[in-house]
Design a protein around this motif. Structure first.
Motif, short mmCIF file in Angstrom:
data_model
loop_
_atom_site.label_atom_id
_atom_site.label_comp_id
_atom_site.label_asym_id
_atom_site.label_seq_id
_atom_site.Cartn_x
_atom_site.Cartn_y
_atom_site.Cartn_z
N ARG A 439 0.83 -1.20 0.00
CA ARG A 439 0.00 0.00 0.00
C ARG A 439 0.87 1.25 0.00
O ARG A 439 0.40 2.34 -0.29
CB ARG A 439 -0.91 0.01 1.22
N TYR A 440 2.15 1.09 0.37
CA TYR A 440 3.04 2.23 0.45
C TYR A 440 4.18 2.16 -0.55
O TYR A 440 4.73 3.19 -0.94
CB TYR A 440 3.65 2.32 1.87
N VAL A 441 4.56 0.95 -0.93
CA VAL A 441 5.69 0.75 -1.82
C VAL A 441 5.22 -0.09 -3.01
O VAL A 441 4.29 -0.87 -2.90
CB VAL A 441 6.85 0.03 -1.08
N SER A 442 5.90 0.06 -4.16
CA SER A 442 5.51 -0.66 -5.37
C SER A 442 5.52 -2.17 -5.15
O SER A 442 6.47 -2.70 -4.57
CB SER A 442 6.48 -0.32 -6.51
N PRO A 443 4.49 -2.90 -5.62
CA PRO A 443 4.46 -4.36 -5.44
C PRO A 443 5.68 -5.05 -6.05
O PRO A 443 6.19 -6.01 -5.48
CB PRO A 443 3.17 -4.77 -6.16
N ASN A 444 6.15 -4.55 -7.20
CA ASN A 444 7.32 -5.22 -7.79
C ASN A 444 8.58 -4.99 -6.95
O ASN A 444 9.48 -5.82 -6.92
CB ASN A 444 7.53 -4.79 -9.23
N LEU A 445 8.63 -3.86 -6.24
CA LEU A 445 9.75 -3.64 -5.34
C LEU A 445 9.67 -4.57 -4.14
O LEU A 445 10.69 -5.12 -3.69
CB LEU A 445 9.79 -2.18 -4.89
N LEU A 495 -4.27 10.69 -6.45
CA LEU A 495 -3.00 9.98 -6.31
C LEU A 495 -3.19 8.47 -6.31
O LEU A 495 -2.38 7.73 -6.89
CB LEU A 495 -2.30 10.42 -5.02
N ASN A 496 -4.28 7.99 -5.68
CA ASN A 496 -4.56 6.54 -5.70
C ASN A 496 -4.72 6.05 -7.13
O ASN A 496 -4.21 4.99 -7.52
CB ASN A 496 -5.82 6.24 -4.90
N ALA A 502 0.35 3.16 -12.43
CA ALA A 502 1.78 2.84 -12.46
C ALA A 502 2.03 1.40 -12.09
O ALA A 502 2.84 0.70 -12.73
CB ALA A 502 2.53 3.78 -11.51
N PHE A 503 1.33 0.91 -11.06
CA PHE A 503 1.53 -0.48 -10.64
C PHE A 503 1.02 -1.46 -11.69
O PHE A 503 1.58 -2.54 -11.85
CB PHE A 503 0.83 -0.71 -9.30
#
Length: 709
Positions: A439-445, A495-496, A502-503
């Motif tokens: 929820r705070y950082v990119s899933p791929n990261l 922003l959401n 992006a995700f």
């Protein structure tokens, strides 16, 4: 894993091991199919080498049918072919064809006549040579049970006059041989004249490929040799076979013809090691009939007479791929016998494979319970490779057929559930971390960090990436005029939506600063198409932002236009947060350039500005050239474009604008009138108005100075 889990967890690999061993013993069709596929691949890697011909085919091919006449040929013509063969002095001649009925011309002359009976001519020629006739077996063993024993015996005796004797050694081989209830044989006079009779019957596997040639059959409880076996027996001048069988119904061990001992499987079949097609293996029948074969060319050779003509439908599938004539299957089986290149699947092979499966399953189970997935996977792959290599070496150098599939199956069945069980608690923790932090950082990261925890350490690497920067034009002033609760809600929803886009394109969230969003592609996970991903992401963000503005406007809420910049280049990526903070980001001039391109939109009258560096790697993209920009803080120019679309649904190329831009780029006086005309037609086109105003101010080309950020 806690102690209680350890106590019962060992039942998982043990249960999988027992299941796998049971499947190996049962040998279901999929397991046999996999085994056949492995043996076929071995044959394709190493076909049987062709040695000096000892077995030859007289081929009734298409050219023979064209020269001599369509099939069936007259018995007199076949007799002439046998006569020509007899003159060559072969060891034996076997006919992969049948003559179950009298020739019609013979039937017409049954009442008498001066012309010699062609069936009698053929019988006389068969008697003069060492000829083996073919017969066909029909009717399954189950059908045999529907007839009385007396009728069975009578039918079998009527149908077949056996030429060979059989010496049975050891146990009873008959129950293990392929069983048939009826046979179709040649005319009685031909049978009586022949030196041998053999079954032409093949038993292909479920996929239609002939991998084994039966040497013996069970016809109503009596052994019947195959055509290949009879060809070999007659050529060797032997009168009988020796069948060596295991006790207690264990099946055939081997078949002896004279001094030759043939390795067979338990059903009396010979595994065929196929060789590549060879021109020297066959002689067209027409050449023999026309006397074009040198005298003695076939002396002491085993000769098979058959057909490769497609219209006669005697074609079989080969493990090497494609189809071959049925007579060639007999010939290839005989070639490997005569040349001493027999394939063998020893009787001890299934037991050895089962034992290897047991030991391999135990090793894999223990390692999977004790070691990490990477290490246990390496052990599994190492064992699989070692077993495969052993099977291949045995095939290549010893001509042994050892099946690697049972050990593979057992080890895989043990490995999969054990590994899943061994790491289920770790996976639960990883899922919790991913659900919490994504929820705070990119899933791929998150996925990258779970797979590469060392990335949490300080350091970086050079890598080519793409960047998307977005910002809201004049949002600070707009926010001050809005109710704070409404402003926060509106901005969060915006922003959401942008981050979700992006995700979806597998972008990494670099940072959010107020209303600005920075997205990175090809880091931490490299993406070969990161430029195209970045542009598609930017276009979708642009469409979302416009739709969001329209939706809020219908609610009476004024919102801001979104500006987007896209650029690609080599940067340094890694953790730059110090010892106490994880801050994975990119540093380098391309990052600043993408931000400058976003800011350039407010001067250019555009909303999506993409660099040529990115656009060149985006096949199918549609864009308008903006010009060569010298951004603030840069000494060189950068070619920029306004992104319009990408993919099959992209907008059409703006031909009128492209023409006007070309005039401006070339410094033509016609550029200003062209842009004046476009501006009059498109009062809302900001980029057209920008270039019109530049040209009015005396600019003569597409070089644009942007000194402000």
């Amino acid at each position: 894993m806690n102690g209680r889990l350890t106590r019962w967890a060992w039942w998982v690999p043990l249960g999988a091991l027992l299941l796998g061993l049971a499947l190996v013993i049962a040998s279901p069709v999929p397991l046999r199919t996999a085994r056949n596929a492995v043996f076929d691949q071995f044959q394709r890697w190493f076909p049987r080498p062709y040695e000096a011909p000892a077995v030859r085919i007289v081929d009734i091919d298409e050219e023979s049918l064209r020269r001599v006449g369509q099939w069936p040929w007259s018995r007199a013509q076949v007799a002439r072919l046998l006569e020509a063969l007899r003159a060559q002095q072969p060891a034996s001649v076997s006919l992969d064809i049948m003559f179950p009925e009298a020739e019609r011309s013979s039937q017409a002359r049954a009442g008498g006549g001066d012309v010699e009976d062609p069936d009698r001519m053929l019988a006389e020629e068969v008697r003069r040579g060492r000829v083996v006739l073919g017969l066909a077996l029909t009717g399954s063993a189950a059908q045999a049970g529907l007839e009385t024993q007396a009728h069975q015996a009578h039918q079998a005796n009527e149908a077949l006059q056996s030429k060979a004797g059989f010496v049975l050694m050891g146990g009873d081989a008959m129950p293990s041989l392929p069983a048939f209830s009826r046979s179709v044989s040649n005319l009685p006079d031909l049978q009586a004249a022949a030196s041998g009779q053999g079954a032409m019957t093949f038993l292909p596997d479920v996929d239609g490929i002939v991998r084994r040639v039966p040497l013996l059959f069970n016809l109503q409880g009596r052994p019947v040799p195959s055509l290949a076996a009879e060809a070999l027996r007659v050529a060797a001048g032997q009168g009988h076979y020796r069948i060596h069988a295991a006790e207690a119904g264990g099946g055939v061990i081997d078949l002896q013809v004279g001094t030759r001992v043939l390795d067979t499987d338990s059903s009396g079949a010979l595994w065929v090691h196929y060789g590549r097609a060879q021109a020297g293996r066959s002689i067209p029948a027409w050449q023999l009939l026309e006397g074009r074969v040198a005298a003695g060319a076939l002396r002491d050779q085993i000769v098979l007479v058959g057909t490769s003509a497609q219209g006669l439908m005697d074609l079989r599938f080969s493990p090497l791929g494609g189809v071959i004539p049925g007579v060639e299957v007999h010939a290839q089986a005989l070639e490997q016998i005569v040349s001493g290149q027999q394939l063998s699947r020893p009787g001890w092979a299934p037991a050895a494979e089962w034992l290897v499966a047991l030991l391999g399953g135990l090793v894999v189970g223990v390692v999977a319970m004790k070691a990490r997935p990477g290490r246990s996977s390496l052990v599994l792959l190492g064992l699989v490779g070692a077993i495969a290599l052993t099977a291949w070496v045995c095939f290549r150098y010893q001509r042994l057929l050892l099946d690697p599939v049972p050990p593979w199956l057992v080890m895989t069945l043990v490995f999969a559930p054990t590994t899943l069980l061994r790491h289920r608690w770790a996976e639960r923790r990883q899922r919790w971390m991913q659900a919490t932090f994504s929820r705070y950082v990119s899933p791929n990261l998150i996925r990258y960090l779970l797979a590469h925890p060392q990335a949490l350490e300080l350091g970086g690497r050079r890598q080519r990436c793409s960047f998307v920067f977005t910002d809201l034009q004049g949002f600070t002033a707009r926010m001050e005029a809005m109710d704070p609760a409404v402003a926060v809600t509106v901005l969060n929803d915006y922003l959401n939506g942008m981050v979700a886009i992006a995700f979806r394109h597998d972008g990494t969230l670099d940072r959010i600063v107020g209303d600005a969003v920075a997205i990175m592609f090809s880091a931490p996970v490299p993406q070969a198409d990161h430029e195209a991903r970045a542009l598609r992401c930017a276009l979708e963000m642009q469409a979302f932002a416009r739709g969001y503005v329209d939706a809020l406007q219908r609610q009476g809420i004024a919102f801001c236009e979104t500006r987007i910049g896209v650029h690609s280049g080599e940067v340094t990526v890694g953790n730059f947060g110090g010892d106490t903070l994880f801050d994975y980001r990119a540093l380098g001039d391309p990052v600043n350039t993408a931000a400058r391109l976003e800011g350039a939109n407010k001067f250019l009258g555009t909303s999506l500005c993409v660099s040529e560096e990115t656009l060149q790697a985006c096949p199918g993209a549609v864009a308008r050239p903006i010009g060569r920009l010298r951004l603030a803080g840069r000494t060189s120019f950068l070619m920029a474009y306004e992104g319009l679309g990408m993919g099959p649904d992209a907008a059409q190329v703006d031909a009128d604008y492209e023409q006007a831009f070309a005039l401006m780029r070339d410094g033509r006086d016609e550029a200003l009138p062209a842009f004046e005309s476009l501006a009059a037609q498109r009062p809302q086109d900001g980029l057209v108005a920008f270039h019109r105003d530049r040209l009015r101010a005396g600019c003569r080309d597409d070089a644009i100075e942007l000194s402000m950020k």
